[in-house]
Write a protein that holds these residues in place. Structure first.
Motif, PDB file in Angstrom:
ATOM      1  N   ASN A  82       0.813  -1.212   0.000  1.00  0.00           N
ATOM      2  CA  ASN A  82       0.000   0.000   0.000  1.00  0.00           C
ATOM      3  C   ASN A  82       0.851   1.269   0.000  1.00  0.00           C
ATOM      4  N   THR A  83       2.057   1.169   0.559  1.00  0.00           N
ATOM      5  CA  THR A  83       2.970   2.315   0.545  1.00  0.00           C
ATOM      6  C   THR A  83       3.272   2.747  -0.884  1.00  0.00           C
ATOM      7  N   TYR A  84       3.458   1.774  -1.764  1.00  0.00           N
ATOM      8  CA  TYR A  84       3.723   2.081  -3.167  1.00  0.00           C
ATOM      9  C   TYR A  84       2.516   2.757  -3.814  1.00  0.00           C
ATOM     10  N   TYR A  85       1.326   2.294  -3.473  1.00  0.00           N
ATOM     11  CA  TYR A  85       0.126   2.908  -4.047  1.00  0.00           C
ATOM     12  C   TYR A  85       0.001   4.361  -3.610  1.00  0.00           C
ATOM     13  N   ARG A  86       0.328   4.625  -2.340  1.00  0.00           N
ATOM     14  CA  ARG A  86       0.237   6.000  -1.850  1.00  0.00           C
ATOM     15  C   ARG A  86       1.231   6.898  -2.579  1.00  0.00           C
ATOM     16  N   GLN A  92      -1.928  11.050 -10.095  1.00  0.00           N
ATOM     17  CA  GLN A  92      -3.284  11.397 -10.517  1.00  0.00           C
ATOM     18  C   GLN A  92      -3.616  12.861 -10.267  1.00  0.00           C
ATOM     19  N   THR A  93      -2.995  13.452  -9.237  1.00  0.00           N
ATOM     20  CA  THR A  93      -3.376  14.805  -8.846  1.00  0.00           C
ATOM     21  C   THR A  93      -2.261  15.825  -8.940  1.00  0.00           C
ATOM     22  N   ALA A  94      -1.026  15.382  -9.115  1.00  0.00           N
ATOM     23  CA  ALA A  94       0.089  16.332  -9.079  1.00  0.00           C
ATOM     24  C   ALA A  94       1.109  16.039 -10.165  1.00  0.00           C
ATOM     25  N   ILE A  95       0.643  15.859 -11.356  1.00  0.00           N
ATOM     26  CA  ILE A  95       1.538  15.517 -12.456  1.00  0.00           C
ATOM     27  C   ILE A  95       2.318  16.726 -12.947  1.00  0.00           C
ATOM     28  N   LEU A  96       3.588  16.531 -13.198  1.00  0.00           N
ATOM     29  CA  LEU A  96       4.392  17.564 -13.826  1.00  0.00           C
ATOM     30  C   LEU A  96       4.123  17.517 -15.317  1.00  0.00           C
ATOM     31  N   PRO A  97       3.579  18.567 -15.905  1.00  0.00           N
ATOM     32  CA  PRO A  97       3.278  18.526 -17.330  1.00  0.00           C
ATOM     33  C   PRO A  97       4.534  18.486 -18.180  1.00  0.00           C
ATOM     34  N   GLY A 140       5.253  16.797  -8.892  1.00  0.00           N
ATOM     35  CA  GLY A 140       5.634  15.395  -8.914  1.00  0.00           C
ATOM     36  C   GLY A 140       4.974  14.612 -10.008  1.00  0.00           C
ATOM     37  N   PHE A 141       5.684  13.655 -10.497  1.00  0.00           N
ATOM     38  CA  PHE A 141       5.124  12.719 -11.472  1.00  0.00           C
ATOM     39  C   PHE A 141       5.450  11.334 -10.967  1.00  0.00           C
ATOM     40  N   GLY A 142       4.426  10.647 -10.440  1.00  0.00           N
ATOM     41  CA  GLY A 142       4.652   9.287  -9.981  1.00  0.00           C
ATOM     42  C   GLY A 142       5.011   9.211  -8.515  1.00  0.00           C
ATOM     43  N   ILE A 143       5.803  10.151  -8.007  1.00  0.00           N
ATOM     44  CA  ILE A 143       6.195  10.135  -6.607  1.00  0.00           C
ATOM     45  C   ILE A 143       5.645  11.387  -5.948  1.00  0.00           C
ATOM     46  N   THR A 144       5.060  11.243  -4.776  1.00  0.00           N
ATOM     47  CA  THR A 144       4.464  12.376  -4.093  1.00  0.00           C
ATOM     48  C   THR A 144       5.472  13.484  -3.890  1.00  0.00           C
ATOM     49  N   GLY A 145       5.096  14.675  -4.329  1.00  0.00           N
ATOM     50  CA  GLY A 145       5.992  15.811  -4.222  1.00  0.00           C
ATOM     51  C   GLY A 145       7.029  15.803  -5.328  1.00  0.00           C
ATOM     52  N   TYR A 255       9.374   7.383   8.937  1.00  0.00           N
ATOM     53  CA  TYR A 255       8.823   8.012   7.747  1.00  0.00           C
ATOM     54  C   TYR A 255       9.567   7.653   6.462  1.00  0.00           C
ATOM     55  N   ASN A 256      10.509   6.744   6.547  1.00  0.00           N
ATOM     56  CA  ASN A 256      11.246   6.344   5.359  1.00  0.00           C
ATOM     57  C   ASN A 256      10.339   5.573   4.406  1.00  0.00           C
ATOM     58  N   GLU A 257      10.427   5.920   3.107  1.00  0.00           N
ATOM     59  CA  GLU A 257       9.600   5.275   2.091  1.00  0.00           C
ATOM     60  C   GLU A 257      10.489   4.512   1.113  1.00  0.00           C
ATOM     61  N   PRO A 258       9.902   3.637   0.293  1.00  0.00           N
ATOM     62  CA  PRO A 258      10.707   2.897  -0.695  1.00  0.00           C
ATOM     63  C   PRO A 258      11.449   3.839  -1.625  1.00  0.00           C
ATOM     64  N   GLY A 259      12.669   3.447  -1.991  1.00  0.00           N
ATOM     65  CA  GLY A 259      13.475   4.297  -2.856  1.00  0.00           C
ATOM     66  C   GLY A 259      13.877   5.566  -2.131  1.00  0.00           C
ATOM     67  N   ILE A 260      14.024   6.651  -2.889  1.00  0.00           N
ATOM     68  CA  ILE A 260      14.297   7.970  -2.319  1.00  0.00           C
ATOM     69  C   ILE A 260      13.171   8.883  -2.778  1.00  0.00           C
ATOM     70  N   THR A 261      12.192   9.123  -1.936  1.00  0.00           N
ATOM     71  CA  THR A 261      11.087   9.983  -2.338  1.00  0.00           C
ATOM     72  C   THR A 261      11.371  11.429  -1.936  1.00  0.00           C
TER      73      THR A 261
END
Length: 277
Positions: A82-86, A92-97, A140-145, A255-261
């Motif tokens: 679920n962490t990956y989904y978040r 969906q809401t913060a795409i870099l055009p 962000g595109f794909g990763i929050t922020g 608060y560490n997330e997968p990869g480097i967010t």
């Protein structure tokens, strides 16, 4: 003699029971490990299918997925999935055009200011320095922020003004862009400064990121640091720039997330907020 034989029988029985118990325990543990591995593989497949269905450019290996699970010390595979989904849902809401598709003017500007930049509201030009990390909670595109690293302050003879140039990995790839007051407001921007970074460290970190200009954009959740890496995502690039100078700006702990967010960098104890408002 009979007593000795009786003791031997008792001893052998104990050894046999212990061996059987140990074998049963080992078999049980091995079964649990197999089940966990199968669950991790299924979770990995689910994450890839989700990314594909939502158009997120994800290149995530099974090994990386498992390694990040172990590094996170997570105990619940479903919650880890679920962490990956978040993280990926941000798309969906913060795409870099994509700048070539009519995106914001301040993306992928190259070395020339394409239009007059706005510095009438904040003290960006006086506060932001080379090597600072820009964190945008609405980017962000794909990763929050989203994050970018400040290349420096430059002067435009065309518009007779100074402006702030950044290096960032967006859908166009690794490019140069502009930071101004308008972008700050539109992307909910904060400025982060790496603690203990000397002028030499800062210069080398920025030079590393500049050296990646023109390379592609890809999310893979790997923690790549090589200058020969063919593609990057935003926070991975900025993290690698400083990591190669001996400073790890990834957060640790809860608060560490997968990869480097981007959130990993924003939450890191190795950075501090720079006031500019």
């Amino acid at each position: 003699m009979k007593r000795v034989k009786r003791l031997l029988v008792i001893l052998l029985t104990g050894v046999l029971l212990f061996s059987m118990s140990t074998f049963a325990y080992a078999k049980s543990m091995n079964l649990e490990a197999v089940i966990a591995e199968e669950k991790l593989q299924k979770a990995y497949e689910n994450v890839n299918n989700y990314a594909y269905a939502n158009g997120v450019p994800l290149d995530l290996s099974l090994d990386t997925f498992i390694e990040e699970f172990k590094a996170s010390h997570a105990t619940d595979i479903t919650e880890y999935e679920n962490t990956y989904y978040r993280i990926l849902t941000a798309r969906q809401t913060a795409i870099l055009p994509n700048s070539s598709g009519g995106g914001k003017w301040y993306y992928n500007t190259g070395t020339a200011l394409p239009r007059s930049a706005n510095y009438s509201k904040y003290k960006l030009l006086d506060s932001v320095k080379k090597g600072d990390i820009i964190y945008e909670s609405k980017g962000g595109f794909g990763i929050t922020g989203h994050t970018a690293i400040v290349e420096g302050k430059y002067y435009s003879s065309t518009y007779q003004q100074y402006y702030i140039r950044v290096v960032e990995a967006i859908t166009d790839g690794v490019v140069r862009s502009v930071l101004d007051d308008t972008r700050v407001d539109e992307k909910d921007t904060v400025v982060l400064r790496v603690k203990g970074a000397t002028d030499t460290i800062i210069a080398n970190a920025v030079n590393f990121c500049v050296g990646q200009l023109g390379k592609g954009y890809m999310i893979d959740f790997q923690k790549n640091t090589s200058a020969s890496e063919p593609d990057w995502y935003c926070s991975e690039l900025n993290w690698a720039g400083y990591y190669n100078q001996g400073i790890d700006i990834e957060t640790t702990g809860l608060y560490n997330e997968p990869g480097i967010t981007p959130r990993d960098i924003n939450n890191s104890s190795k950075v501090s907020n720079v006031p500019f408002k």
